[in-house]
Design an enzyme around this catalytic site. Sequence first.
Site, PDB file in Angstrom:
ATOM      1  N   GLN A  18     -27.847  12.825  31.527  1.00 50.96           N
ATOM      2  CA  GLN A  18     -26.861  13.315  32.478  1.00 50.96           C
ATOM      3  C   GLN A  18     -27.460  13.752  33.806  1.00 50.96           C
ATOM      4  O   GLN A  18     -26.745  13.864  34.800  1.00 50.96           O
ATOM      5  CB  GLN A  18     -26.078  14.479  31.862  1.00 50.96           C
ATOM      6  CG  GLN A  18     -25.211  14.053  30.689  1.00 50.96           C
ATOM      7  CD  GLN A  18     -24.458  15.213  30.080  1.00 50.96           C
ATOM      8  OE1 GLN A  18     -24.919  15.811  29.122  1.00 50.96           O
ATOM      9  NE2 GLN A  18     -23.308  15.530  30.621  1.00 50.96           N
ATOM     10  N   HIS A 112     -29.900  14.078  22.480  1.00 52.50           N
ATOM     11  CA  HIS A 112     -28.668  14.568  23.097  1.00 52.50           C
ATOM     12  C   HIS A 112     -27.794  13.368  23.461  1.00 52.50           C
ATOM     13  O   HIS A 112     -27.755  12.927  24.610  1.00 52.50           O
ATOM     14  CB  HIS A 112     -28.973  15.426  24.324  1.00 52.50           C
ATOM     15  CG  HIS A 112     -27.808  16.238  24.784  1.00 52.50           C
ATOM     16  ND1 HIS A 112     -27.873  17.606  24.991  1.00 52.50           N
ATOM     17  CD2 HIS A 112     -26.517  15.902  25.059  1.00 52.50           C
ATOM     18  CE1 HIS A 112     -26.690  18.055  25.394  1.00 52.50           C
ATOM     19  NE2 HIS A 112     -25.860  17.027  25.452  1.00 52.50           N
ATOM     20  N   ASN A 156     -28.218  17.246  19.079  1.00 48.95           N
ATOM     21  CA  ASN A 156     -27.146  17.944  19.775  1.00 48.95           C
ATOM     22  C   ASN A 156     -25.786  17.560  19.194  1.00 48.95           C
ATOM     23  O   ASN A 156     -25.464  16.388  19.065  1.00 48.95           O
ATOM     24  CB  ASN A 156     -27.167  17.584  21.267  1.00 48.95           C
ATOM     25  CG  ASN A 156     -26.072  18.297  22.032  1.00 48.95           C
ATOM     26  OD1 ASN A 156     -26.151  19.497  22.266  1.00 48.95           O
ATOM     27  ND2 ASN A 156     -25.025  17.572  22.406  1.00 48.95           N
ATOM     28  N   GLU A 157     -25.013  18.576  18.857  1.00 44.34           N
ATOM     29  CA  GLU A 157     -23.649  18.395  18.352  1.00 44.34           C
ATOM     30  C   GLU A 157     -23.594  17.343  17.247  1.00 44.34           C
ATOM     31  O   GLU A 157     -22.990  16.276  17.382  1.00 44.34           O
ATOM     32  CB  GLU A 157     -22.673  18.090  19.491  1.00 44.34           C
ATOM     33  CG  GLU A 157     -22.524  19.282  20.427  1.00 44.34           C
ATOM     34  CD  GLU A 157     -21.416  19.134  21.461  1.00 44.34           C
ATOM     35  OE1 GLU A 157     -20.932  18.004  21.662  1.00 44.34           O
ATOM     36  OE2 GLU A 157     -21.044  20.162  22.055  1.00 44.34           O
TER      37      GLU A 157
END
Length: 437
Positions: A18, A112, A156-157
């Site tokens: 990102q 991620h 992540n998540e």
Amino acid sequence: MRKFSDDFMMGAATAAHQVEGNNIYSDFWTMEHLPGTVYKEPSLDAVDHYYKYKEDIQLLVNAGLNTYRFSIEWARIEPSKGNFDQNEIEHYRQVLRFCHQNNVTPIVTLHHFSSPKWLISEGGWESDSTIEYFGNYSRHVVSELGELIPYICTINEANIGKQIEKIMKRMMAGANEKKSVKKQESVDVQVGLNVDLKANMEQYYRALGEAFGIDPRNVQTFISPRTDNGELIIMKCHEKARTVIKEINPNIKVGITFSLYDHQALPGGEPFVDKEQHEDFLNYLPFLQEDDFLGVQNYSRKIHGPDGVVQPDENTRVTKMGYEYYPEALGNVLRFVAKHWKKPIIVTENGISTDHDPDRVEFIERALNGVYQCIEEGINVIGYTYWSLLDNFEWQLGYAQTFGLIAVDRSTQTRYPKDSLSFLGNIKKAGLHGLKV
């Protein structure tokens, strides 16, 4: 007036794809450039954090913050299967060293969302082989960089694929009933993964299969709707990475992060809350018993009535993402988690997309009031990293969303710190002085 302890970790978070730019070997880069792509725009140079990381971390330090959560990009480290790029290892070594030189605690995420393109061609996140691949990647990173990494979030998540699957089912049911899909449903996942069924998915998936060289039905990225077997693979990847990390450097604290809503029940909605809490979190607990900490990520709440999720009405205050503006959700989620988890908790993501920075300041103040109250109640919260440090590439939604404490003019890559950055830093420097606890 009480305040956060001096050793409380407070800072901000980013994810490599990102912010870094030009992640050309990743599955996301491939998907962004497909004909008929569902992405509003490609990531391209992103916000050039790959080259401007020192400036960005220095802004965090100047504000008074002491923690930076960021991800190491698997697609950079291992651009083709079994071939590790030492130059990229050296890049992340420099990032970690810069953190330590400035008394910033780095919290590193190994995965991620974005994956190497080759991994998807090999079967992706529904293939048992990914467990070994992820273990090999983790071993290489920790062998090279482990001495510089005090905390690792493996994944992540981990529950995001299951959440997306549920959203897709709800949207399909709504479409079959010829009901309109409301804004909150189309932006339902907490990370900006816009699952819009109006897109020409047939054309897109055909191009997707061609790009990865496999049957489009077998393209399984990390954010694809996930089967029960895929869920098990994710958790086995976590266990494999944890084992590898502890073998190499047992001093590293290892955890994982989950996307968790504050599920609230109206009369008759209790069974829905119980079901969501089990699927979002409780179901994963058996895989976490040897972890050192848990990463909690929260942005809003969901209210459940006797017929399921109750959508916000037109008078509800919402964020730019369409979530209900409800900072108190974080404290509620921490209390729920603490009923089932007694080890340390780090808030690895919490934030708001808005073009009105005073709303962000208010959000941070109210959310951290909740964190502080939880600590006062005896809940073992040891850190908070706001999402995100920079306005960045919000996956399928492109660059329109603004979660950052720092604005970026992408035409010049000039940084513009917002008042919310200094506000968060002042909380760290002065505790909760002035906050309504």
